[in-house]
Design a protein around this motif. Structure first.
Motif, PDB file in Angstrom:
ATOM      1  N   ALA A 263       6.780  66.682  10.460  1.00  8.78           N
ATOM      2  CA  ALA A 263       6.694  67.731   9.801  1.00  8.78           C
ATOM      3  C   ALA A 263       6.079  67.004   8.604  1.00  8.78           C
ATOM      4  O   ALA A 263       5.974  67.218   7.305  1.00  8.78           O
ATOM      5  CB  ALA A 263       7.557  68.887   9.914  1.00  8.78           C
ATOM      6  N   SER A 264       5.569  65.574   8.812  1.00  4.96           N
ATOM      7  CA  SER A 264       5.309  65.283   7.862  1.00  4.96           C
ATOM      8  C   SER A 264       4.053  64.237   8.541  1.00  4.96           C
ATOM      9  O   SER A 264       3.388  62.991   9.045  1.00  4.96           O
ATOM     10  CB  SER A 264       6.058  63.785   7.728  1.00  4.96           C
ATOM     11  N   SER A 265       2.969  63.915   7.773  1.00  6.48           N
ATOM     12  CA  SER A 265       1.473  63.544   8.154  1.00  6.48           C
ATOM     13  C   SER A 265       0.963  62.248   7.732  1.00  6.48           C
ATOM     14  O   SER A 265       0.838  61.611   8.320  1.00  6.48           O
ATOM     15  CB  SER A 265      -0.016  64.404   7.411  1.00  6.48           C
ATOM     16  N   THR A 302      -2.641  73.599   6.864  1.00  8.93           N
ATOM     17  CA  THR A 302      -2.092  73.930   5.745  1.00  8.93           C
ATOM     18  C   THR A 302      -2.930  75.325   5.426  1.00  8.93           C
ATOM     19  O   THR A 302      -2.502  75.844   4.038  1.00  8.93           O
ATOM     20  CB  THR A 302      -2.136  72.206   4.939  1.00  8.93           C
ATOM     21  N   ALA A 341       1.095  67.199  -0.618  1.00  8.21           N
ATOM     22  CA  ALA A 341       1.995  65.936  -0.204  1.00  8.21           C
ATOM     23  C   ALA A 341       1.874  66.400   1.435  1.00  8.21           C
ATOM     24  O   ALA A 341       1.767  67.081   2.124  1.00  8.21           O
ATOM     25  CB  ALA A 341       3.188  65.556  -0.884  1.00  8.21           C
ATOM     26  N   ALA A 342       1.453  65.057   1.946  1.00  3.70           N
ATOM     27  CA  ALA A 342       1.817  64.958   3.259  1.00  3.70           C
ATOM     28  C   ALA A 342       3.050  65.260   3.548  1.00  3.70           C
ATOM     29  O   ALA A 342       3.157  64.388   4.747  1.00  3.70           O
ATOM     30  CB  ALA A 342       0.540  64.295   3.783  1.00  3.70           C
ATOM     31  N   ILE A 343       3.666  65.494   3.114  1.00  2.00           N
ATOM     32  CA  ILE A 343       5.247  65.397   3.861  1.00  2.00           C
ATOM     33  C   ILE A 343       6.057  66.793   3.921  1.00  2.00           C
ATOM     34  O   ILE A 343       4.897  67.983   3.476  1.00  2.00           O
ATOM     35  CB  ILE A 343       6.428  64.929   2.181  1.00  2.00           C
ATOM     36  N   PRO A 344       7.588  67.275   4.366  1.00  2.00           N
ATOM     37  CA  PRO A 344       7.513  68.142   5.002  1.00  2.00           C
ATOM     38  C   PRO A 344       7.523  69.667   3.906  1.00  2.00           C
ATOM     39  O   PRO A 344       8.102  68.783   2.962  1.00  2.00           O
ATOM     40  CB  PRO A 344       8.982  68.281   5.279  1.00  2.00           C
ATOM     41  N   GLU A 345       7.041  70.814   4.024  1.00  2.00           N
ATOM     42  CA  GLU A 345       7.415  71.662   2.876  1.00  2.00           C
ATOM     43  C   GLU A 345       6.862  71.525   1.708  1.00  2.00           C
ATOM     44  O   GLU A 345       6.643  72.210   0.941  1.00  2.00           O
ATOM     45  CB  GLU A 345       8.374  72.547   3.193  1.00  2.00           C
ATOM     46  N   ALA A 346       5.624  71.111   1.962  1.00  2.00           N
ATOM     47  CA  ALA A 346       4.945  70.699   0.886  1.00  2.00           C
ATOM     48  C   ALA A 346       3.878  72.113   0.911  1.00  2.00           C
ATOM     49  O   ALA A 346       3.712  72.321  -0.588  1.00  2.00           O
ATOM     50  CB  ALA A 346       3.910  69.439   0.814  1.00  2.00           C
ATOM     51  N   GLY A 347       3.273  72.802   2.009  1.00  2.00           N
ATOM     52  CA  GLY A 347       2.728  73.458   1.749  1.00  2.00           C
ATOM     53  C   GLY A 347       3.087  74.498   1.168  1.00  2.00           C
ATOM     54  O   GLY A 347       2.243  75.777   0.348  1.00  2.00           O
ATOM     55  N   ASP A 376       5.307  74.463   9.895  1.00  2.00           N
ATOM     56  CA  ASP A 376       5.775  73.842   9.372  1.00  2.00           C
ATOM     57  C   ASP A 376       4.894  72.421  10.401  1.00  2.00           C
ATOM     58  O   ASP A 376       4.221  71.793  10.361  1.00  2.00           O
ATOM     59  CB  ASP A 376       6.637  72.908   7.891  1.00  2.00           C
ATOM     60  N   ARG A 379       1.681  73.705  11.911  1.00  2.00           N
ATOM     61  CA  ARG A 379       0.546  73.221  11.031  1.00  2.00           C
ATOM     62  C   ARG A 379       0.104  71.069  10.566  1.00  2.00           C
ATOM     63  O   ARG A 379      -0.882  70.951  10.650  1.00  2.00           O
ATOM     64  CB  ARG A 379       0.116  73.589  10.151  1.00  2.00           C
ATOM     65  N   THR A 380       1.443  71.094  10.893  1.00  2.00           N
ATOM     66  CA  THR A 380       1.775  69.388  10.565  1.00  2.00           C
ATOM     67  C   THR A 380       0.224  68.941  11.869  1.00  2.00           C
ATOM     68  O   THR A 380      -0.503  67.367  11.342  1.00  2.00           O
ATOM     69  CB  THR A 380       3.047  68.737  10.508  1.00  2.00           C
ATOM     70  N   ASN A 383      -3.069  69.214  11.177  1.00  2.00           N
ATOM     71  CA  ASN A 383      -3.706  67.989   9.969  1.00  2.00           C
ATOM     72  C   ASN A 383      -3.918  67.019  11.115  1.00  2.00           C
ATOM     73  O   ASN A 383      -4.555  66.602  10.516  1.00  2.00           O
ATOM     74  CB  ASN A 383      -3.004  68.604   9.062  1.00  2.00           C
TER      75      ASN A 383
END
Ligand code: ASP
Length: 401
Positions: A263-265, A302, A341-347, A376, A379-380, A383
């Motif tokens: 879950a992190s781009s 996102t 940010a490209a990290i989990p739950e940032a959206g 998440d 969507r990641t 992304n």
């Protein structure tokens, strides 16, 4: 301890949901005081939203504006980012209007006043006479415009603005760290929110309706993401590059699975780079420019999710959003995705900004928090797929040297 929480945050959020639900159903009186944890968590998110919007938008704009230095490559990249983001949000808005996942739900709280309408209200929302009053009333659209324009003017000042841009970037980094710290408390916050929900609705039929609504919402997000990833992006890819979509997709498999599982781009970036440059043979310099930048600013999944989630929350509160309000969601969902940010739950954090922009209650986040750990991931993956398609498309349109 901190490392453990950071690493297992998603799992802990999930545990928070289960514990909150079971506890409040079987022993409501002892669970009751813990619902304040949910209230405090939402307040913490709201507290950082104003500085977050200001620094995120200004720095995103300066980052994009800087790409002028990269000539044709920069221009084509921006065109691709904007086009695909706009397409993603459009797909999301169409789907959520068609499916109406939030219709007929019981709103999580009743102390909410419906947003205003009409032209005077529109002007007051977009262009209020007093920024501070507007912000105090949670009308944040003017801040979004001001940050956007400030970003544009800073770029136009050229080298002279370098110090100011550096300062804003550092400030933005600091605020993002602050946000990450708040998100570490999400498991407790979510537990409190679930307890609050169950106690309010008694754990009976109303909770069931909410769960069904959230199920429909998740399906809407996943269906819209799938449409964007399987129809829109491949169409652009095929039309511009003429290459085989299925082969390109297969070669990206490792990166997409990593995106889904982390879950992190950002965490996926090294693998995305390898799949695009080595397996899919996209020009190294184009991919090397576009992918790291895309991981942080180009987030189709996102953007789409932000729009669907905001509309779902509006529907579940029984709020009918006028077309201009949907247009504002359209704009802010795009900005929120660029800023995430490209990290989990940032959206989820930048969602606060979308909700504020049309006066929707931030409490609505409680509805979607429960399933966000799963959405998440989807969507990641989209992304990362969007960035990878972008690398091939921009490569086909830009000849370096
Ligand atoms: N987790 C997403 C990403 O890293 C950002 C988001 O929360 O939407 O791409």
């Amino acid at each position: 301890m901190i490392e453990f929480i950071k690493k297992n945050n998603l799992l802990l959020i999930f545990l928070g949901v289960i514990i909150g639900a079971v506890w409040s159903i079987f022993h409501p009186s002892s669970a009751e005081p813990f619902r304040y944890l949910g209230y405090a968590f939402l307040n913490a998110l709201k507290l950082v939203v104003i500085p977050l919007i200001f620094t995120t938008i200004t720095t995103s704009v300066t980052q994009l504006g800087n790409m002028r230095r990269f000539g044709k490559l920069g221009r084509n990249t921006i065109i691709y980012y904007l086009l695909t983001n706009v397409a993603a949000v459009t797909v999301g808005l169409i789907m959520v209007n068609l499916i109406q996942p939030g219709a007929g739900m019981v709103p999580p709280s009743t102390d909410f006043i419906a947003p205003q309408r009409g032209w005077i209200d529109f002007i007051d929302t977009v262009l209020p006479a007093n920024l501070i009053t507007a912000l105090a009333e949670n009308r944040i659209l003017p801040l979004i415009w001001l940050s956007l324009l400030l970003g544009v003017f800073l770029i136009r000042s050229g080298q002279r603005a370098a110090g100011a841009i550096d300062f804003l970037n550092l400030l933005n980094d600091g605020i993002l760290k602050l946000v990450q710290t708040i998100v570490m408390f999400a498991p407790l916050g979510v537990m409190g929110l679930v307890i609050g929900q169950v106690l309010k609705h008694g754990g009976g039929a109303e909770i069931w309706t909410s769960l069904v609504g959230v199920g429909w919402y998740s399906l809407t997000v996943i269906a819209a993401l799938a449409f964007h990833a399987i129809v829109v992006l491949p169409l652009i890819f095929r039309l511009i590059t003429g290459r085989s979509v299925s082969r390109y997709l297969l070669n990206m498999g490792e990166a997409l699975l990593t995106a889904f599982s982390t879950a992190s781009s950002a965490a996926t970036l090294p693998i995305t780079l390898r799949c695009v440059q080595v397996k899919n043979k996209v020009e190294k310099r184009v991919a090397g420019f576009l992918l790291p930048l895309g991981a942080t600013v180009n987030m189709d999944g996102t953007a789409l999710y932000e729009a669907v989630a905001a509309m779902f929350i509006a529907q579940s509160y029984g709020i009918d959003l006028a077309l201009w309000q949907q247009a504002i969601i359209f704009l802010t969902a795009n900005m929120a995705a660029i800023g995430a940010a490209a990290i989990p739950e940032a959206g989820l954090v930048t969602m606060v900004m979308v909700l504020h922009s049309v006066g929707l209650p931030v409490e609505g986040i409680a509805l979607i928090l429960i399933v966000d750990w799963l959405l998440d991931r989807f969507r990641t993956a989209v992304n990362v797929w969007g960035d990878s398609v972008g690398a091939a498309v921009v490569d086909a349109k830009t000849s370096l040297d």
